[in-house]
Design an enzyme around this catalytic site. Structure first.
Site, PDB file in Angstrom:
ATOM      1  N   GLY A   1      10.365  13.860  -4.176  1.00  0.00           N
ATOM      2  CA  GLY A   1       9.871  14.023  -3.265  1.00  0.00           C
ATOM      3  C   GLY A   1       9.163  15.606  -4.331  1.00  0.00           C
ATOM      4  O   GLY A   1       9.270  16.488  -3.552  1.00  0.00           O
TER       5      GLY A   1
ATOM      6  N   ASN B   1       5.613  14.920  -4.701  1.00  0.00           N
ATOM      7  CA  ASN B   1       5.104  14.699  -4.035  1.00  0.00           C
ATOM      8  C   ASN B   1       5.190  15.178  -2.622  1.00  0.00           C
ATOM      9  O   ASN B   1       3.973  16.248  -2.571  1.00  0.00           O
ATOM     10  CB  ASN B   1       4.841  13.538  -3.215  1.00  0.00           C
ATOM     11  CG  ASN B   1       3.619  12.072  -4.812  1.00  0.00           C
ATOM     12  OD1 ASN B   1       2.797  13.231  -5.158  1.00  0.00           O
ATOM     13  ND2 ASN B   1       4.078  11.609  -5.639  1.00  0.00           N
TER      14      ASN B   1
ATOM     15  N   ILE C   1       9.423  -0.662   4.347  1.00  0.00           N
ATOM     16  CA  ILE C   1       7.915  -1.413   4.923  1.00  0.00           C
ATOM     17  C   ILE C   1       8.073  -0.791   6.386  1.00  0.00           C
ATOM     18  O   ILE C   1       9.421  -1.315   6.571  1.00  0.00           O
ATOM     19  CB  ILE C   1       7.890  -2.299   4.142  1.00  0.00           C
ATOM     20  CG1 ILE C   1       7.692  -2.521   2.406  1.00  0.00           C
ATOM     21  CG2 ILE C   1       6.683  -3.494   5.102  1.00  0.00           C
ATOM     22  CD1 ILE C   1       7.851  -3.826   1.655  1.00  0.00           C
ATOM     23  N   LEU C   2       7.129  -0.382   6.762  1.00  0.00           N
ATOM     24  CA  LEU C   2       7.713  -0.039   8.055  1.00  0.00           C
ATOM     25  C   LEU C   2       6.649  -1.451   9.096  1.00  0.00           C
ATOM     26  O   LEU C   2       5.805  -2.247   7.889  1.00  0.00           O
ATOM     27  CB  LEU C   2       5.759   0.888   8.251  1.00  0.00           C
ATOM     28  CG  LEU C   2       6.521   2.101   7.931  1.00  0.00           C
ATOM     29  CD1 LEU C   2       5.507   3.513   7.269  1.00  0.00           C
ATOM     30  CD2 LEU C   2       7.890   3.162   8.426  1.00  0.00           C
TER      31      LEU C   2
ATOM     32  N   ASN D   1      -0.829   6.966   2.124  1.00  0.00           N
ATOM     33  CA  ASN D   1       0.048   6.173   1.123  1.00  0.00           C
ATOM     34  C   ASN D   1      -0.609   6.952   0.040  1.00  0.00           C
ATOM     35  O   ASN D   1      -1.580   6.318  -0.019  1.00  0.00           O
ATOM     36  CB  ASN D   1       0.720   4.910   1.414  1.00  0.00           C
ATOM     37  CG  ASN D   1       1.529   4.096  -0.092  1.00  0.00           C
ATOM     38  OD1 ASN D   1       2.851   4.983   0.005  1.00  0.00           O
ATOM     39  ND2 ASN D   1       1.785   3.493  -0.211  1.00  0.00           N
TER      40      ASN D   1
ATOM     41  N   HIS E   1       0.559   5.426  -3.531  1.00  0.00           N
ATOM     42  CA  HIS E   1       0.705   4.628  -4.825  1.00  0.00           C
ATOM     43  C   HIS E   1       0.263   4.772  -5.960  1.00  0.00           C
ATOM     44  O   HIS E   1      -0.643   5.107  -6.230  1.00  0.00           O
ATOM     45  CB  HIS E   1      -0.074   3.202  -4.072  1.00  0.00           C
ATOM     46  CG  HIS E   1       1.050   1.613  -4.040  1.00  0.00           C
ATOM     47  ND1 HIS E   1       1.549   1.834  -4.768  1.00  0.00           N
ATOM     48  CD2 HIS E   1       0.121   1.269  -5.619  1.00  0.00           C
ATOM     49  CE1 HIS E   1       2.696  -0.040  -4.899  1.00  0.00           C
ATOM     50  NE2 HIS E   1       1.083   0.154  -5.861  1.00  0.00           N
TER      51      HIS E   1
ATOM     52  N   ASP F   1       0.418  -2.516   1.102  1.00  0.00           N
ATOM     53  CA  ASP F   1      -0.675  -1.551  -0.362  1.00  0.00           C
ATOM     54  C   ASP F   1      -2.272  -2.651  -0.242  1.00  0.00           C
ATOM     55  O   ASP F   1      -2.585  -2.374  -1.205  1.00  0.00           O
ATOM     56  CB  ASP F   1      -0.153  -1.849  -1.771  1.00  0.00           C
ATOM     57  CG  ASP F   1       1.302  -1.581  -1.623  1.00  0.00           C
ATOM     58  OD1 ASP F   1       1.601  -0.273  -1.051  1.00  0.00           O
ATOM     59  OD2 ASP F   1       2.216  -1.829  -2.496  1.00  0.00           O
TER      60      ASP F   1
ATOM     61  N   GLU G   1      -1.093  12.302  -9.271  1.00  0.00           N
ATOM     62  CA  GLU G   1      -0.350  11.785  -8.167  1.00  0.00           C
ATOM     63  C   GLU G   1      -1.188  13.134  -7.055  1.00  0.00           C
ATOM     64  O   GLU G   1      -0.844  13.614  -6.434  1.00  0.00           O
ATOM     65  CB  GLU G   1       0.549  11.699  -7.705  1.00  0.00           C
ATOM     66  CG  GLU G   1       0.562  10.323  -8.186  1.00  0.00           C
ATOM     67  CD  GLU G   1       1.940   9.404  -7.831  1.00  0.00           C
ATOM     68  OE1 GLU G   1       2.866  10.406  -7.201  1.00  0.00           O
ATOM     69  OE2 GLU G   1       2.383   8.262  -8.658  1.00  0.00           O
TER      70      GLU G   1
END
Ligand code: GAR
Length: 192
Positions: free
Chosen positions: A20, A22, A97-98, A112, A114, A150, A179
């Protein structure tokens, strides 16, 4: 994506599965006056996610649901997102994966982070792949989430040089640092 109007911040959920960092960074960003988003919900697919501690630290609602049955989990989350009036979702180290139907419900409103320079290295183990292939640069990408893994439209990318001494672990650290700069910049780019 609608531009930010007035002073109201866009109610946002962050989905995590792990550390966590990010998430922590996005919460801090959300508290800045000119941030377009407020972080109002943290979702994790596992109670083991260390990042869930930021829920207590920052007094943000959290919700946990295993993805063993994706349909059931997503139905519960959707319900909650609607109840909380969440309008935007940031995936931050979310390792599930949604489904197509979930994404459709939040069409163009899920982003997202990546850890690669997409379209290079979709999926897992991006840093291992970059080192193995003797790449000279790695990096990170913020992109819109679509049903293809992605592959959604890229919002921003940042390159990171790979040195000869780098391992997958040292590279991951370097990329993660970038990031933390890139995610807020990408959100600003979307809304401002
Ligand atoms: C980050 O490096 C993020 O890019 C990556 O997981 C890490 C999470 O770190 N995401 C993915 O691999 C998504 N497929 P964090 O939990 O400290 O934010």
């Amino acid at each position: 994506m609608a531009k930010l109007t007035g002073l109201k911040k866009i109610k946002t959920a962050v989905f995590i599965s792990g550390t966590g960092s990010n998430l922590n960074n996005l919460i801090k960003f959300s508290k800045i006056k000119n941030s377009p988003v407020s972080i109002d919900l943290i979702f994790s697919n596992t109670p083991k996610a260390k990042g869930l501690r930021f829920s207590n630290q920052f007094n943000i609602k959290k919700y946990i649901s295993s993805f063993k049955d994706t349909k059931i989990a997503e139905a519960k989350i959707l319900n909650l997102l609607n109840k909380e009036n969440i309008k935007f979702i940031c995936l931050a180290g979310f390792m599930r994966i949604l489904s197509k139907s979930f994404i459709k419900n939040f069409n163009g409103k899920i982003v997202n982070m990546h850890p690669s320079l997409l379209p290079k290295y979709k999926g897992l183990d991006t840093h291992i792949k970059a080192i193995k292939n003797k790449d000279k640069v790695a990096g990170c990408t913020v992109h819109f989430v679509t049903e293809k893994l992605d592959s959604g439209k890229i919002i921003l990318q940042k390159e990171v040089k790979i040195s000869k001494k780098d391992t997958a672990t040292s590279l991951a650290k370097k990329v993660l640092k970038q990031e933390h700069k890139l995610y807020p910049a990408a959100i600003k780019k979307i809304f401002n």
